[in-house]
Every structure is written in C-alpha cells, then in structure tokens.
Design a protein around this motif. Structure first.
Motif, PDB file in Angstrom:
ATOM      1  N   GLU A   1      39.167  34.314  31.751  1.00 47.60           N
ATOM      2  CA  GLU A   1      38.481  35.507  32.249  1.00 47.60           C
ATOM      3  C   GLU A   1      38.903  35.834  33.679  1.00 47.60           C
ATOM      4  O   GLU A   1      39.125  36.988  34.020  1.00 47.60           O
ATOM      5  CB  GLU A   1      36.960  35.312  32.172  1.00 47.60           C
ATOM      6  CG  GLU A   1      36.445  35.501  30.756  1.00 47.60           C
ATOM      7  CD  GLU A   1      35.004  35.034  30.585  1.00 47.60           C
ATOM      8  OE1 GLU A   1      34.354  34.709  31.607  1.00 47.60           O
ATOM      9  OE2 GLU A   1      34.545  34.980  29.428  1.00 47.60           O
ATOM     10  N   ARG A   2      39.021  34.784  34.510  1.00 46.19           N
ATOM     11  CA  ARG A   2      39.430  35.008  35.899  1.00 46.19           C
ATOM     12  C   ARG A   2      40.852  35.568  35.941  1.00 46.19           C
ATOM     13  O   ARG A   2      41.159  36.489  36.687  1.00 46.19           O
ATOM     14  CB  ARG A   2      39.346  33.687  36.690  1.00 46.19           C
ATOM     15  CG  ARG A   2      39.424  33.855  38.197  1.00 46.19           C
ATOM     16  CD  ARG A   2      38.566  32.822  38.943  1.00 46.19           C
ATOM     17  NE  ARG A   2      38.780  31.477  38.422  1.00 46.19           N
ATOM     18  CZ  ARG A   2      39.682  30.611  38.916  1.00 46.19           C
ATOM     19  NH1 ARG A   2      40.427  30.959  39.951  1.00 46.19           N
ATOM     20  NH2 ARG A   2      39.820  29.413  38.407  1.00 46.19           N
ATOM     21  N   PHE A   3      41.713  35.010  35.102  1.00 44.01           N
ATOM     22  CA  PHE A   3      43.099  35.463  35.048  1.00 44.01           C
ATOM     23  C   PHE A   3      43.150  36.942  34.651  1.00 44.01           C
ATOM     24  O   PHE A   3      43.825  37.752  35.287  1.00 44.01           O
ATOM     25  CB  PHE A   3      43.879  34.612  34.036  1.00 44.01           C
ATOM     26  CG  PHE A   3      45.369  34.656  34.229  1.00 44.01           C
ATOM     27  CD1 PHE A   3      46.025  33.638  34.903  1.00 44.01           C
ATOM     28  CD2 PHE A   3      46.121  35.714  33.740  1.00 44.01           C
ATOM     29  CE1 PHE A   3      47.406  33.672  35.089  1.00 44.01           C
ATOM     30  CE2 PHE A   3      47.500  35.762  33.922  1.00 44.01           C
ATOM     31  CZ  PHE A   3      48.139  34.741  34.598  1.00 44.01           C
ATOM     32  N   GLU A   4      42.393  37.291  33.595  1.00 43.33           N
ATOM     33  CA  GLU A   4      42.424  38.678  33.106  1.00 43.33           C
ATOM     34  C   GLU A   4      41.863  39.648  34.139  1.00 43.33           C
ATOM     35  O   GLU A   4      42.393  40.734  34.336  1.00 43.33           O
ATOM     36  CB  GLU A   4      41.657  38.796  31.784  1.00 43.33           C
ATOM     37  CG  GLU A   4      42.522  38.359  30.613  1.00 43.33           C
ATOM     38  CD  GLU A   4      41.784  38.346  29.287  1.00 43.33           C
ATOM     39  OE1 GLU A   4      40.669  38.907  29.220  1.00 43.33           O
ATOM     40  OE2 GLU A   4      42.326  37.775  28.329  1.00 43.33           O
ATOM     41  N   LYS A   5      40.796  39.230  34.781  1.00 42.46           N
ATOM     42  CA  LYS A   5      40.174  40.079  35.793  1.00 42.46           C
ATOM     43  C   LYS A   5      41.136  40.296  36.964  1.00 42.46           C
ATOM     44  O   LYS A   5      41.312  41.419  37.447  1.00 42.46           O
ATOM     45  CB  LYS A   5      38.886  39.427  36.284  1.00 42.46           C
ATOM     46  CG  LYS A   5      38.057  40.336  37.145  1.00 42.46           C
ATOM     47  CD  LYS A   5      36.579  40.058  36.981  1.00 42.46           C
ATOM     48  CE  LYS A   5      35.778  41.220  37.531  1.00 42.46           C
ATOM     49  NZ  LYS A   5      34.350  41.039  37.348  1.00 42.46           N
ATOM     50  N   THR A   6      41.761  39.203  37.410  1.00 41.28           N
ATOM     51  CA  THR A   6      42.714  39.302  38.518  1.00 41.28           C
ATOM     52  C   THR A   6      43.858  40.251  38.156  1.00 41.28           C
ATOM     53  O   THR A   6      44.262  41.097  38.955  1.00 41.28           O
ATOM     54  CB  THR A   6      43.276  37.901  38.862  1.00 41.28           C
ATOM     55  OG1 THR A   6      42.174  37.015  39.080  1.00 41.28           O
ATOM     56  CG2 THR A   6      44.147  37.944  40.096  1.00 41.28           C
TER      57      THR A   6
END
Lengths: 495, 495
Positions: free
Chosen positions: B101-106
């Motif tokens: 999720e963090r990767f996608e958001k970034t």
C-alpha cells in the motif's frame, strides 16, 4: 464509522462489482472478438456469483438490521436508502442459490432453443423449455410472495407496486380506444410508403448528426458516449459513465437517429441523479416504466414532433445531403407513419401498445395457468387478427419474435406501455408548467424541458415509488388519457 | 477433484479477476469518458485488492503445498504450473500488505509530481519522490531476496534469471560497438530528412492498411482487435481475446503502422499459446525480454526490411494514395532513418539501445547507492553527450522523459534491449532453419516464419526460463553478436 457508513461502504463495493459486470456486458455487445464469448460467459458468471455472495453475506444483513433499529438517527435520504437496500437484500435471499442456478441454466438452454425455434419457424422446439420457465417463474413468484396474483410478484421486480388489478382496466381501456381508431389513424399517413425515406445516408454523417442532436439534448459526452451494437441499449457503468448504443443502416438514417434519441432519454435520466447520492438507491432508477417514460419522451414527444424537423432539417442536410429532397413536413409525416405490422420493435406509436397488451394478456393467463403453452400460437394469431386486422403468417413473425420469455422475463413487457403512458402524462405537465418557455423547443433548445424532468423526476432516484412519483409530478397516478390525447393530437395534425 | 485440479480452479478464478482488471484498464485507455476516471480508479483498486487476497489466501497456499508433496503423480506440464504458481504466490506474500500500500501510494503521488516536473522542466519537483521510490525499491528487493545485487531482484520480476553480472558485459560490448559505428551509420541514410514522408494519409486508409497487413501476419481478428489510444499497447483479456492499440497521425502513417506491427508481434505471441494450457502458466509469456523479441522481430526484422515495401507498396498505395510518390526503396530508407535524438520512444534502431544502456547504468548505480538522485541530471547529460555526441537541452528531453521510475519500474528498461538482442538471434535461427522457405516473406506470406516462432517460442509459455528458451531455440543464450550483425547488414545495404 457509523453502521450506516459501513453499510454504504458495503454497497459501494457491491456497486464496483455490478458496474464491472455491466462493463463486461457492454464490451460483449460492442467490441468483444467472436471467439472471446465463451470465456467471457464464464467470467461474468463468476463475477455475478461474487456480487451475489457479498449481497447475501452476514455483514450486509447485520448492518441493515442495525440501521433499521437506529432510524431515529438517520436523515430522510438515509432512511430511503436503508429501505431500498433491505428490498435488494430480501429479494436476493428469498431465492435459494440452488433455485437461482436452476433458473439461469434453464434460461441459458431456453435461449438457444428459442433462437433455433425462431430460425426454423417451429414453436415446438421452444415449447418444452418455455413450460419449464413458466413453472420456474411461478415458483419465483411464490418465493417472493404476493397478495393477489403470482404475476404481480413478477411485475413488481421491474415496476414496484404495479398490480394486474390496477393495470388491466387501464390496458383494456387503451386497447379498445386504439383498435376502434386504428383505421382512421392509418389514413392520416396513408400517402407515405415504407420506402419513402430510403436513400444513401453515409454512416459518418449519421454519427455526426446523432452526436450534435444528443448534445443539444444536453447529453453529457464527458460522462458518456455512443457506440454501435446490433440491439441498441443504455447502460450506466459509473456515476459519470453512461453509455448509449445504436445501430446504423446506410439506407435509413431513422434507425440510428431514433435509437439515439430513445437511448439518450434513458441516459439523461441516469445522468440526472444528484451526485451527492452516488452509489446509493437515491441515485438509481425507480422502475422500468419510469425509465421508459424518459426514453419515449425524447424519442417520440420531442423527436417526432413537427417542431423537431423544423429545427433540425437544415443541419441534418449538412451531414446527410440526401435529406435535401424532403421538406420538414414530409420528414415529420414519414417518421410518424402508421402501419400495422407483425414485429413489435418495428411498430409505429399508434399500434405499439397493442403489441404490448397482447403479450400482457397472454403472460397473465400463462402464469395463472389459464393458458397452456401449446395453445400460444393459436391464441396469439387469433388475438392479433382481432386487434390489427391482419393475419400472422408464421410464428417467427408471431409468438416467437421476442427474446424475453426465453430469458425468464415475465412481467417485463407491460413496462414498455407504462413508459408510453407516463411519458405522455409527464410531457403534458411539463407543457403546462413551462408555458411559453417550452417554445424553446422551437429552436432546438431543450434546456427548459430537461430542467423540468430533472426537478420532477430524475433527482428523486428511488425516493418515491413510481405511482407516487407520477402523482407528485403530474397530480395523478399513471392513466391512459394523456397518451390517448397525445396520439389523437399528433396524428390528427398529420393529415 | 484432485488437489491439482482444485488449485487450477483457484487460479482460473484469479484469472477471471485479473482479466477483468485488464479490461477495466483497456477501457480506461480506449473509451472511458473523461469524467469517469475517478470512479474507475477506485473500482480498479478494489478489484486488485480482491485478486491479491485470493492469491495470498490460505486455500492457495495449502493446495500448492499439497501438490508439491505429490509431484510424482503430476505430469511435466503440471509440475511446471505448480512451480510457477509457487513463484506467483511467494512473490505476493513476500511483500507485506502495508508495504504494498505504501509503495502504491508513493507511486501514485510520484506519478503526479513527475508529470508536473516534466511539464515545468524542473527536476527538483520530482526528486524527493524519486528518492522515496528508490528507497522503497531497495526494500522490495530485500523482501524478495537476491544473491548478488538488489537490482538483480528487481530485474528478476520482469526477466526471470537475468542478473547484472551476465547483462553488464553484454551491454558494455554493445555500447562500444554502436558508439564507434554511429557516425558511419548516420551517413547511410543521411539524404533522408525528418519531413521526407510527411503528407496526407487519411486515417480510414491507415486503419484499413494496418488491418490488411496484420491479417497477413496471421493476427487472428476473431480472437483480437485493434483500437486507438495515445500510447500503443497489447493486452490479453482472455484466451481468445488479444487487443492491440495504436496511435493515428494524419500526416505520418508510419506512427500507426509500425506500432501495429510491434503490438501485433506481442499479440501473435499471446495468440500462440496452446489452447489446452489456457488459464495456466504454460499459456503465459515467460518474460518481457522474450515478449519484446516478438514485437521487435515483426516491427523491425520484418517490417523495416527491403522486402516489406517491395511486397506492400502497391497495396499501401490503394489505401494511402500519397505513397505513390515514393519508390519501395525510398520507403525502406525513410523508415530506417538513423538520427540521434533525445527521446527514447522516437529513437531509430541503431541508437535505441544506447538510450536503454544509459538508463540501465543509472538504475544500477541508484539502487546500489553509488549515485545520488540530485546528481541524475548532470550524469545523464554527460553520459548522453558521450554516447550520442549531442547536448541535452533540458531535463524534459533528458532524465524526465520516461514515466517508468515514477511507477516504481526499476529493472524494466533493460528488457527492451534484451528484446532487440533476442529478436535478432531468433530471426537468425529462423532464417537458417527455414532456408529457402523464408523466401515466402517476399510475397507478404509470413506463415513459415510464424510457424517457426510458434514451434520454438510461443508454444512453451513459461515452460523454460528465458535463457534456456533461447538456448533451445538458437543454440546459445542471449548474446549481442546477432543484433550487431543485423544492424550492420541492414544499414550497410541502405547506402
């Protein structure tokens, strides 16, 4: 998050799935390569199962119950949404999974046998499957429950609150009026032949003209589009994604144009919900009879009125030069040509309802057990002769013409005529309310009319049942008088 | 059902979801109305989550384990499928949900900042986001695990088994050869200006010609189609549903034609898996480097060869009359024009790999921590000057031109050049194997060549890792010699 918010989130996710299924379906009709259909069918069945499972899951049930016991803390719109979600939920759980699967399987086989029966012109090929479907439809009605007739339960799926008790006298009345008047109505456009408009209408020009007119109706192309399919339809794939389809014939521009006007009517309804209600029943169509009132209003009340061709003739000629040989008056008369024919979807406005009433009466009798499947062709042909005055040559042009029964769609047909009645009644009220402003129509400006429909119909979504919506908008529940006056006026001015 | 059958059914369902997501994506690029994008993004995220959850669920895990302990009862293809499903599963569970999720958001934020940076020509706007992405990419590599370098783990996602240890010498070799030869290569088409082919090429004619040529390549239009998008791509939406897209420019037919040849190459690969393996890794592309070998083979080896315009010139003139003013020789030379330029996607065949090698070297250094983000523009421009001999005017035409880094796609670029190398090597083997039969190409008949690719590449799906597939098909693992000879031959014949 409150329980209401949690429930809304659940239905938002169910909505993602249902809109995805709608896209799979739209793509199936528009662009899917021929060999892709088998995989697509499995894919759709899988996703439908997923959507169904989420709806009937324990989470939804518990949240609905929690919200119902907390009504005091919900505002009006939220209460309406709970009421409608409860209906969706109940309708889904009332049918056992095993029954749904049997129904779908039977229909899937019946559809194939219907197609063959129609092609071969042999009713017997279809009759066994039809018997099974009627039997299953009765069972379905029993699962749903009803007060008076099983057929009421089937109609209720498409037209909440509609009963044979209320509808039968309306249809009987309308039938008699039309049948008596028909010979005279035919005379009004008697000088127009079937081939009158046939000419060379390049499809690129048709596409352009359809788009210009749809824009004038204020169909929003940033939230929608038009594609080509064999059978025109309108589908909503998201709060800002309403897609129309139409069919093009190079020698007859009316096929695509009037389909577009019809489907744009559906589309304007879908584009007319309030955006703050997106993803809830407050932003969903209340019934097929109301949906169809919108399509028929734009297609017929607007699109076949004399003002329409006065407004559009010169622009239409730019894109379809063959139209130059007609006057606006000739075009108006040609698109209103009255001529009894065997096929419902090709019927004119005067005879259209007779096609529906015939089917309505047969469906009622079939579900009640008063008519046997084997007797359908005979009864169909006899009734048809009585209403239209012409002899049905074969079942392909008679009782085998429509796909609806093979799909288990008993109770669907009457909504087409309800659409006609509602459309005339709403148009009458709009005319009275707008007064001189409806004169805008004379210049191809439909803003006033659309505004009236937005205010009196579209914005309410599922807030009111159809009868109440009509009462609020027009002062009366649906009745045949307005449609009847409209027909008389339209065609008496034609001669 | 055996455990294997149960597992296959699980992946069949995951496939339904993934293909549905691919359709949502295809529709997004082709037909989605402008205002529909926000809802579509949420819908896609929801379905992606669903697909992910099914893959990492306990059912899949247990069934994989059960099958692994029962290898003796599985045939070769089944064992391969288990091996690949295990890889899919492991790769998915190795990344914690929170990290994904963090990767996608970034990336989602980085994409927006990259677009702004490119528009404003200001690298600083993007640099913070890029630093975060590089940091997350290193973490991703750690989660996946690797033997030598973190960058290897990232490349492995796109090109299983590919390592910097094996790739760096190949690229270094190729770089030196091309840079030394470049001035001479430019001379070979020095008499062709950039505007040489510019003329009036009606889009309807382009569509027709592209379709005729795609059919000659044996792209199956009953299992596929071509639509228009800003950025051409190929996507598989089902075992018999492979869709290509292209871009049309009214004054330059080469944009759409060569995109179609390229994407049709991808499409022929997707249409070339064995139907009995549908829904399993045996019917999936093994790597991007192999996928790209197919697209480049048809686009370049076939489509830019002198034989191509000998075959197609007269037919092309029927649909695009402006082509009559050129000879086949002129057309061949024009579509092979060598001219160093700043933008990768507009590069000719000779300089293309230099664009890739530049990116490969920077990516390696960035992931290894040997290069800091703030130094990218300086290093990019310096290296570019050294290879191409021209000065990068600004970052928009330099290190900001590609979307890949903003999407977290480190390790993707090298597969483009691997595609070039593989394509030349495979084409060489095909020529040797087919002998005189490759002469078919002279008549626009590509049956022999396609058959060779079906037999030696397509039918295997993921059976062999890329290196082994190349070894089996050509007798050697991927190496630069064939590509280099191909370039020399092609361009020495041009002068």
């Amino acid at each position: 998050m409150t329980d209401y918010e949690k429930l809304k989130a659940q239905f938002r996710e169910i909505g993602y799935l249902n809109r995805t299924i709608a896209l799979l379906d739209w793509d199936h009709e528009t662009y899917l390569p021929a060999k892709g259909v088998d995989y697509r069918a499995d894919q759709q069945a899988f996703l439908s199962g997923m959507a169904h499972n989420r709806l009937v899951g324990i989470k939804v049930k518990e949240l609905i119950e929690a919200c119902e016991s907390d009504q005091a803390n919900l505002n009006t719109h939220e209460q309406i949404n709970i009421r409608e979600w409860r209906k969706d939920y109940d309708r889904s759980v009332k049918l056992p999974t095993e029954f749904v699967e049997r129904f779908e399987k039977t229909c899937s086989l019946a559809k194939a046998s219907w197609a063959e029966a129609r092609r071969e012109n042999k009713f017997e090929i279809f009759s066994n499957h039809l018997e099974q479907i009627i039997d299953l439809s009765r069972q379905k009605a029993d699962y749903y429950g009803y007060e008076q007739t099983a057929y009421d339960a089937l109609m209720d799926v498409y037209e909440p609150g509609c009963t044979t008790e209320s509808l039968s006298p309306v249809f009987a009345d309308l039938k008699k009026s039309i049948v008596d008047w028909l010979p005279e109505a035919i005379e009004t456009t008697g000088d127009i032949t079937e081939a009158f408009l046939k000419d060379d209408y390049p499809i690129a020009g048709q596409i352009k003209l359809n788009e210009i007119i749809s824009r004038a109706l204020e169909f929003d192309f940033e939230s929608g589009r038009i594609d080509a399919t064999t059978h025109p339809f309108c589908t909503e794939l998201g709060p800002h994604d309403v897609r129309l389809t139409t069919r093009y014939e190079a020698d007859d521009f009316t096929v695509s144009l009037y389909s577009v006007l019809h489907e744009a009517g559906h589309g304007l309804y879908e584009q007319g919900f309030k955006s703050e209600h997106a993803g809830t029943p407050m932003a969903e169509a209340v019934s097929l009879g109301i949906h169809e009132s919108q399509s028929r209003l734009w297609e017929n009340k607007v699109g076949r009125a004399p003002a329409f061709w006065n407004d559009w003739h010169s622009i239409a000629c730019e894109h379809l030069p063959a139209l130059k040989r007609f006057t606006p008056e000739q075009l108006t008369k040609a698109v209103n040509r009255v001529s009894p024919s065997f096929i419902r979807v090709e019927a004119d406005e005067v005879t259209y309802d007779l096609h529906i009433i015939l089917r309505y009466e047969l469906e009622k009798a079939l579900i009640a057990g008063d008519l046997h499947v084997k007797d359908i062709p005979g009864v169909w042909n006899e009734q048809f002769k009585g209403m239209f005055g012409i002899e049905v040559p074969d079942d392909t042009q008679g009782c085998l013409q429509d796909i609806h029964w093979s799909m288990g769609g008993f109770g669907y047909f009457p909504t087409y005529s309800l659409g006609n009645l509602n459309s005339a009644q709403l148009y009458d009220s709009a005319q009275k309310a707008l007064g001189p402003r409806l004169g805008d129509l004379q210049n191809g400006n439909y803003h006033g009319l659309l505004g009236w429909l937005r205010t009196n119909v579209h914005q309410f979504g599922k807030q009111y049942p159809p009868a109440e919506l009509m009462q609020n908008a027009t002062g009366k529940p649906t009745q045949p008088d307005y449609h009847w006056s409209y027909l008389k006026d339209r065609f008496s001015s034609m001669g």
